[in-house]
Design an enzyme around this catalytic site. Sequence first.
Site: not given
Length: 183
Positions: A14-16, A88
């Site tokens: 995802g956003t990483l 996270e």
Amino acid sequence: MVAEAEAALIFTYGTLKQGFSNHVLLQELIATGDASFIGSYRTRENFPLVCGPYRVPFLLNLPGCGRRVSGELYAVSSKALARMDDLEGVTLGHYERLPIELQGEDGDETIVAASAYYGHRSYAEALWKRNGEEGYDCYSEKVARGYVKRKDRPSNMTFLEQIRLFVSSSSDSVPDRSIAVNS
């Protein structure tokens, strides 16, 4: 380069990933030698990849549901792992870091054991149902459209409260599933 003896393998979906808002953390970790990019991988089994409130991506630990999910694999140091756990919200119950089996996107059938950040089990099934039991195979720019960075979200509610509100809201507001399902 991360010392092999202390390296953990982390699958990001995802956003990483490169090109997304939280990749800046991995860039910092790479610059200090606490992380290194291994390559593009996908899950060996099907898993749900869905969006929750603010188009935040969640991989759900419901093997056999969803699709094989594409992402990036990184080797990270224990220092990097602690920073990623913090991002996270592992201690807050936002996500949980659990094992996952991967295969290379290049057709290599070798199975690689790694860890991934799954949406916490306390809300995973409800989030899957809220998304109509349909998921994505890749968190792409198109799927992420409408993502709201943490600093821009309402501060009067915790993230878990935002998730609970999202899963209890009408499914009429589920985004159009036709976008980027196979992007």
